[in-house]
Write an enzyme that holds these catalytic residues in place. Sequence first.
Site, PDB file in Angstrom:
ATOM      1  N   ASP A 137       0.742  -1.282  -0.176  1.00 40.44           N
ATOM      2  CA  ASP A 137       0.063  -0.025   0.086  1.00 40.44           C
ATOM      3  C   ASP A 137       0.761   1.469  -0.094  1.00 40.44           C
ATOM      4  OD1 ASP A 137      -2.824   0.518   0.561  1.00 40.44           O
ATOM      5  OD2 ASP A 137      -1.596   2.810   0.924  1.00 40.44           O
ATOM      6  N   ILE A 138       0.417   2.485  -0.873  1.00 49.44           N
ATOM      7  CA  ILE A 138       1.399   3.338  -0.863  1.00 49.44           C
ATOM      8  C   ILE A 138       1.161   4.295  -0.165  1.00 49.44           C
ATOM      9  CG2 ILE A 138      -0.745   5.201  -1.705  1.00 49.44           C
ATOM     10  CD1 ILE A 138       2.043   5.826  -3.458  1.00 49.44           C
ATOM     11  N   ASN A 183     -13.044  -3.140   2.163  1.00 55.18           N
ATOM     12  CA  ASN A 183     -13.774  -1.730   1.758  1.00 55.18           C
ATOM     13  C   ASN A 183     -14.777  -2.343   1.075  1.00 55.18           C
ATOM     14  OD1 ASN A 183     -12.390  -0.964   4.772  1.00 55.18           O
ATOM     15  ND2 ASN A 183     -10.913  -0.257   3.993  1.00 55.18           N
ATOM     16  N   SER A 202     -11.905   3.650  -0.641  1.00 53.09           N
ATOM     17  CA  SER A 202     -11.627   4.084  -2.148  1.00 53.09           C
ATOM     18  C   SER A 202     -11.536   4.436  -3.801  1.00 53.09           C
ATOM     19  CB  SER A 202     -10.381   5.478  -1.702  1.00 53.09           C
ATOM     20  OG  SER A 202      -8.907   5.059  -1.362  1.00 53.09           O
ATOM     21  N   HIS A 251     -10.517  -5.602  -3.232  1.00 52.71           N
ATOM     22  CA  HIS A 251      -8.728  -5.822  -2.614  1.00 52.71           C
ATOM     23  C   HIS A 251      -8.610  -5.969  -1.346  1.00 52.71           C
ATOM     24  CE1 HIS A 251     -10.009  -1.400  -2.935  1.00 52.71           C
ATOM     25  NE2 HIS A 251      -9.589  -1.645  -1.159  1.00 52.71           N
ATOM     26  N   HIS A 267      -6.616  -5.804   2.583  1.00 51.47           N
ATOM     27  CA  HIS A 267      -5.550  -5.112   2.341  1.00 51.47           C
ATOM     28  C   HIS A 267      -5.250  -6.500   3.484  1.00 51.47           C
ATOM     29  CE1 HIS A 267      -6.771  -0.289   2.568  1.00 51.47           C
ATOM     30  NE2 HIS A 267      -7.710  -1.522   2.050  1.00 51.47           N
TER      31      HIS A 267
HETATM   32  P1  AMP Z   1      -9.652   1.181   0.121  1.00 50.51           P
HETATM   33  O1  AMP Z   1      -9.427   2.732   1.275  1.00 50.51           O
HETATM   34  O2  AMP Z   1      -9.566  -0.283   1.192  1.00 50.51           O
HETATM   35  O3  AMP Z   1     -10.382   1.098  -1.092  1.00 50.51           O
HETATM   36  O4  AMP Z   1      -8.288   1.095  -0.408  1.00 50.51           O
HETATM   37  C1  AMP Z   1      -7.500   1.894  -1.244  1.00 50.51           C
HETATM   38  C2  AMP Z   1      -5.507   1.340  -0.724  1.00 50.51           C
HETATM   39  O5  AMP Z   1      -5.121   1.888  -2.117  1.00 50.51           O
HETATM   40  C3  AMP Z   1      -6.062   2.624   0.149  1.00 50.51           C
HETATM   41  O6  AMP Z   1      -4.888   2.037   1.704  1.00 50.51           O
HETATM   42  C4  AMP Z   1      -4.637   3.444  -0.349  1.00 50.51           C
HETATM   43  O7  AMP Z   1      -3.533   4.207   0.428  1.00 50.51           O
HETATM   44  C5  AMP Z   1      -4.374   2.307  -1.755  1.00 50.51           C
HETATM   45  N1  AMP Z   1      -3.357   3.147  -3.217  1.00 50.51           N
HETATM   46  C6  AMP Z   1      -3.994   4.169  -3.550  1.00 50.51           C
HETATM   47  N2  AMP Z   1      -2.536   3.994  -4.365  1.00 50.51           N
HETATM   48  C7  AMP Z   1      -1.731   3.536  -4.130  1.00 50.51           C
HETATM   49  C8  AMP Z   1      -1.289   2.946  -5.166  1.00 50.51           C
HETATM   50  N3  AMP Z   1      -0.723   3.862  -6.805  1.00 50.51           N
HETATM   51  N4  AMP Z   1      -0.180   2.000  -4.961  1.00 50.51           N
HETATM   52  C9  AMP Z   1      -0.263   1.226  -3.577  1.00 50.51           C
HETATM   53  N5  AMP Z   1      -1.709   1.520  -2.803  1.00 50.51           N
HETATM   54  C10 AMP Z   1      -2.548   2.650  -3.326  1.00 50.51           C
END
Ligand code: AMP
Length: 119
Positions: A33-34, A92, A100, A105, A107
Amino acid sequence: MTAATDCLFCNIVAGAIPADLVFENDEVLAFRDIAPQAPTHVLVIPKLHIENAGTIEGDHRDVVASLMLATQQVAQIEGIDGEDRGYRLIMNVGPDAANSVPHLHIHVLGGRSLTWPPG
Ligand code: AMP
């Protein structure tokens, strides 16, 4: 492989956006995760575009099983799967869960003691 060109995670699958890969097989990709919320924070995604856990269909059975098995691989790779360790899997779904990225996915969070309940 169905992909949505405007989907961030489909673009990571396609290699158009870089990611720090942890694990990959024919159906699944796992990358860091970024914005990590724990020492281990890995996202496990299907290469197939599925919006979220609320839109999984019967045809996705095998992909979803692969996704779950991949979380075990990630936990092993990260060294958080021992009897005295542990980790949390989170999916989520929708705005109330702060979802988001609309690509399914899981986590994988670990490497520290995690509190409950989550926020
Ligand atoms: P969610 O809020 O459950 O949809 O999780 C989306 C996740 O994607 C968040 O924890 C972000 O930090 C992560 N994320 C967004 N853009 C990237 C990216 N380019 N590379 C890795 N993780 C990302």
